[in-house]
Every structure is written in structure tokens, then in C-alpha cells.
Enzyme design. Structure first.
Site, PDB file in Angstrom:
ATOM      1  N   SER A 122     -36.237 -93.076 115.161  1.00 36.54           N
ATOM      2  CA  SER A 122     -36.935 -92.713 116.453  1.00 36.54           C
ATOM      3  C   SER A 122     -37.820 -93.926 116.913  1.00 36.54           C
ATOM      4  O   SER A 122     -38.135 -94.873 115.965  1.00 36.54           O
ATOM      5  CB  SER A 122     -37.646 -91.502 116.162  1.00 36.54           C
ATOM      6  OG  SER A 122     -36.944 -90.344 115.865  1.00 36.54           O
ATOM      7  N   THR A 139     -46.443 -84.167 128.162  1.00 34.09           N
ATOM      8  CA  THR A 139     -47.732 -84.872 127.490  1.00 34.09           C
ATOM      9  C   THR A 139     -48.727 -83.843 127.293  1.00 34.09           C
ATOM     10  O   THR A 139     -49.550 -83.480 126.581  1.00 34.09           O
ATOM     11  CB  THR A 139     -48.295 -86.113 127.931  1.00 34.09           C
ATOM     12  OG1 THR A 139     -47.150 -86.996 128.189  1.00 34.09           O
ATOM     13  CG2 THR A 139     -49.306 -86.657 127.148  1.00 34.09           C
ATOM     14  N   HIS A 186     -26.323 -92.045 109.036  1.00 32.27           N
ATOM     15  CA  HIS A 186     -26.996 -92.082 110.638  1.00 32.27           C
ATOM     16  C   HIS A 186     -27.656 -90.829 110.913  1.00 32.27           C
ATOM     17  O   HIS A 186     -28.828 -90.718 111.509  1.00 32.27           O
ATOM     18  CB  HIS A 186     -26.084 -92.562 111.902  1.00 32.27           C
ATOM     19  CG  HIS A 186     -26.818 -92.958 113.254  1.00 32.27           C
ATOM     20  ND1 HIS A 186     -27.351 -93.896 113.402  1.00 32.27           N
ATOM     21  CD2 HIS A 186     -26.621 -91.962 113.901  1.00 32.27           C
ATOM     22  CE1 HIS A 186     -27.764 -93.764 114.528  1.00 32.27           C
ATOM     23  NE2 HIS A 186     -27.345 -92.491 115.121  1.00 32.27           N
ATOM     24  N   GLN A 229     -40.018 -84.049 116.736  1.00 34.13           N
ATOM     25  CA  GLN A 229     -39.520 -83.130 117.785  1.00 34.13           C
ATOM     26  C   GLN A 229     -37.816 -83.307 117.612  1.00 34.13           C
ATOM     27  O   GLN A 229     -37.364 -82.251 118.123  1.00 34.13           O
ATOM     28  CB  GLN A 229     -39.877 -83.637 119.196  1.00 34.13           C
ATOM     29  CG  GLN A 229     -41.077 -83.342 119.810  1.00 34.13           C
ATOM     30  CD  GLN A 229     -42.242 -84.385 119.413  1.00 34.13           C
ATOM     31  OE1 GLN A 229     -41.912 -85.249 118.516  1.00 34.13           O
ATOM     32  NE2 GLN A 229     -43.303 -84.316 119.843  1.00 34.13           N
ATOM     33  N   THR A 276     -31.582 -86.912 124.168  1.00 31.68           N
ATOM     34  CA  THR A 276     -33.106 -86.951 124.325  1.00 31.68           C
ATOM     35  C   THR A 276     -33.417 -88.036 125.201  1.00 31.68           C
ATOM     36  O   THR A 276     -32.619 -88.676 125.716  1.00 31.68           O
ATOM     37  CB  THR A 276     -33.844 -87.255 122.918  1.00 31.68           C
ATOM     38  OG1 THR A 276     -33.718 -88.496 122.645  1.00 31.68           O
ATOM     39  CG2 THR A 276     -33.307 -86.214 121.839  1.00 31.68           C
ATOM     40  N   CYS A 277     -34.654 -88.127 125.438  1.00 28.20           N
ATOM     41  CA  CYS A 277     -35.341 -89.383 126.397  1.00 28.20           C
ATOM     42  C   CYS A 277     -35.001 -90.692 125.850  1.00 28.20           C
ATOM     43  O   CYS A 277     -34.815 -91.669 126.438  1.00 28.20           O
ATOM     44  CB  CYS A 277     -36.489 -89.251 126.941  1.00 28.20           C
ATOM     45  SG  CYS A 277     -37.668 -89.210 125.177  1.00 28.20           S
ATOM     46  N   ASN A 278     -34.590 -90.767 124.467  1.00 29.20           N
ATOM     47  CA  ASN A 278     -34.456 -92.109 123.744  1.00 29.20           C
ATOM     48  C   ASN A 278     -32.957 -92.280 123.267  1.00 29.20           C
ATOM     49  O   ASN A 278     -32.743 -93.454 122.678  1.00 29.20           O
ATOM     50  CB  ASN A 278     -35.336 -92.443 122.834  1.00 29.20           C
ATOM     51  CG  ASN A 278     -36.804 -92.579 123.363  1.00 29.20           C
ATOM     52  OD1 ASN A 278     -37.037 -93.395 124.204  1.00 29.20           O
ATOM     53  ND2 ASN A 278     -37.860 -91.918 122.795  1.00 29.20           N
TER      54      ASN A 278
END
Length: 365
Positions: A120, A204, A110, A127, A68-70
Site C-alpha cells: 500500500s 477523511t 502479490h 482498509q 481502490t483509489c491507489n
């Protein structure tokens, strides 16, 4: 720096309690261990998932990649190679110093925390549940999963769903898009029967659309420089589109304008708001600018009947709801521990069955 977590691992293999090994592990990096400049180097290439899984199968019998983006994480079962080497080779770099490694039940715990949204950037976000579900499906499409991976991930998805339903962890909105809709509800009351205009058509904007629909808004106009993207978003959610060049014509139709786009200049200025209000017959117009940099000019707030809110105004709502979410964490963590214990019981039962079958086969031979 290698990060490990001892909390769950104590449930496995001690001299006094020699449980069979759970051959499951995870290696990854996320927003807590690596800056975006490093995380983007470990992004999965759009056309490269097949090659990625081919590389990783050299290190384990079963593999799943969650990106993901993170975060970018590799989950492995039946490991027969170095976790660090697997990650570095898969993403063709040296990520030493940014890894975290978890083994056996620590890795299970985890994953369960990840799926529940406890790990998160925005605690409790939903999501990630769908992202992990899609990751399992993708891994399956490359024949990279088996009994253990499927069991652990499906159990994690069930635990995540249970956390959200029993704790209400995700009930309070904590994104700026959802906060904008919440604030619009506070100032306008029931949003049913109102018209919203979304400036932008990116991720967004799509999140904003989902929150508007959930709040009861049935009429949504989407305006974007690229008309195809605007139409794609509107079609998915039953909205309407307006050409970017005709934004001024669309403004009077809107009760709420939510801007989530990028532009090198002010897209709407005070004069535009004044003209729109004249055509609205004095009915107020609310503007929410969740773009960074802002694209709604500050002088909109000086126009009688126009109300302008920006990210700073919305952050107080986000902070309030985040604090409420944190109050649910102890109950969420307890559910995770219970789910991990259930997975351990399944593992012990399965191992015992496999041992009995092996012994019976040896006797029969």
C-alpha cells in the site's frame, strides 16, 4: 513495461522439482506504476460491474477485481487468454507501460502482500483487508469465483490478519486524521468527556470520526455545507449535527475542532476563535486543519487560548509512526512466505487427489 517478481515462482515447476501448474495470475496497475490520471481511467464504473465481469470471463474461468483509489487489479484463475488484453478490453483503453503481471505463486504472494498492507501507499493500512473481502463477495455475486479463487483469497485474508496481529504492523497510526486525534490526545490528555467538532463529511471526516470514537470521545458535532451528508455521518457514528450557517454557535461547545473539508475561503478565522473562547470562559480551544488547501485561517494561532495545527505539524507524527511500521516488515514478509508455502502444500495435495480420482475413473471405465 511489464513487471514480474521471481521470488515465489521458483517454488513451482523446475526440471528437478516438477510441481503442477497453479493456474492463477494477476494483472494490474497501482500508485507505483501509474499516475492518478491513468489510474482513474481504470476505475470500475458504478453501474458497470456486471459488464466488466462479463468481459473478463472471456479470459478466465474465475475472476476477481480489486479496485481502490491507489490500485486496480484483476485476479484470474483458469486463464485462457492474454492478461494484457483482458485488462485493456475490460477498461476500454491501452494501459501498456503501466501493467504489472504475476503468475502462479508470484500472483499468490502479490495478493497476500496486498491484503497485509505491505504493497500500500501507506504501509500497513487496514482498509485494504475489507476492500478485498468485498471484492470477493462482489465477484461471487456474479458467479465469477470457484474453488481456487476462493481458497487463495480466503488464505490471503487469513495471512493479512495474522500479519497485523503478530507484528503490530498497524498499531501506530499513519494517516493525518489519526495523527490529528493522536496529537489532540497528547495536548489534552484523556479525550473522554471532551467534545469534538468535525468540519466536513467526506471520507477523511469519517476516518477522523472512527479515530475519535476509538480514543473515547463520545460527543462529536458534524458540520458540513450539505446537511444531509453531515447527518448521514453523524447517524452512522452516533454524533450530532449543526447547520453550517450556525457554525459560530457550535464552536464554543467544542474542545477540539478538526477541519477536513474543501472551501474557497477561510471557514474559521481568528475573530471567530476569539468569540468562541470568550463564551468558553477561558478554556482553551484546539484546531487541527487537515484540509488541503487549508480552511482554518492562520490568524487563529494569534488568539490567546487558541492553538492551531496544520498538516506540517501532523506529518512528523506520521513519519515517526511509519518508521516504526517499517521495522516490522521483515517479520511480516516471513509470515507471507510461510502462508504462500501453505497454499502450495494445499495445491499439491489437491492436485494429487484429482489425479488419483482421474486414474481411478479411467480404470473403472
Amino acid at each position: 513495461m511489464l513487471l514480474t517478481c521471481p521470488t515465489a515462482q521458483s517454488l513451482l515447476g523446475t526440471a528437478a522439482n516438477p510441481h503442477p501448474t497453479l493456474d492463477f495470475a494477476v494483472v494490474g496497475l497501482n500508485h507505483q506504476t501509474a499516475p492518478v490520471s491513468v489510474r482513474e481511467q481504470a476505475a470500475v464504473p458504478v453501474q458497470g460491474a456486471g459488464v466488466l465481469y462479463g468481459t473478463l470471463r472471456e479470459y478466465a474461468d474465475e475472476v476477481m477485481v480489486v479496485a481502490t483509489c491507489n490500485r486496480t487489479e484483476i485476479y484470474l484463475a483458469g486463464v485462457h487468454g492474454s492478461l494484457e488484453a483482458a485488462f485493456n478490453q475490460a477498461f476500454q483503453g491501452d494501459f501498456t507501460g503501466y501493467f504489472y503481471l504475476h503468475h502462479e505463486l508470484d500472483a499468490v504472494q502479490h495478493l497476500y502482500r496486498v491484503v497485509a498492507g505491505l504493497d500500500s501507499l501507506v504501509v500497513g493500512e487496514t482498509q485494504i483487508q475489507g476492500q478485498v473481502k468485498r471484492a470477493l463477495a462482489e465477484a461471487g455475486s456474479f458467479q465469477a469465483t470457484g474453488t481456487l479463487m476462493n481458497k487463495v483469497v480466503q488464505s490471503a485474508l487469513a495471512a493479512g490478519k495474522r500479519v497485523r496481529s503478530e507484528t503490530g504492523l498497524s498499531d501506530r497510526v499513519v494517516s493525518v486524521s489519526s495523527a490529528a486525534v493522536e496529537l489532540a490526545h497528547e495536548v489534552l490528555g484523556d479525550l473522554q468527556g471532551h467534545t469534538a467538532l468535525i468540519l466536513g463529511a467526506g471520507e477523511t471526516a469519517e476516518l477522523t470520526m472512527t479515530h475519535l470514537r476509538a480514543a473515547g470521545v463520545s460527543d462529536v458535532l458534524v458540520v458540513n455545507r450539505t446537511e444531509e451528508r453531515a447527518r448521514s455521518l453523524a447517524d452512522r457514528w452516533g454524533g450530532r449535527t449543526c447547520p453550517y450557517q450556525e457554525l459560530q454557535r457550535a464552536l464554543p461547545q467544542a474542545d477540539v475542532v478538526i477541519a477536513s473539508a474543501a472551501a474557497p475561503h477561510w471557514v474559521v478565522q481568528g475573530a471567530d476563535a476569539r468569540q468562541a473562547l470568550q463564551q468558553r470562559g477561558g478554556r482553551p480551544l484546539f484546531f487541527f486543519d487537515i484540509s488541503l488547501p487549508r480552511i482554518l485561517a492562520p490568524d487563529i494561532a494569534e488568539v490567546p487560548g487558541a492553538y492551531l495545527y496544520n498538516l506540517d505539524d501532523l506529518n512528523s507524527i506520521v513519519a515517526r509512526n511509519l518508521e516504526w511500521r517499517r521495522s516490522t516488515l521483515p517479520q511480516a514478509e516471513a509470515i507471507i512466505r510461510e502462508a504462500v508455502a501453505e497454499l502450495l502444500r494445499w495445491h499439491l495435495t489437491r492436485d494429487a487427489q484429482l489425479r488419483r480420482r482421474a486414474a481411478a475413473a479411467a480404470l473403472a471405465g
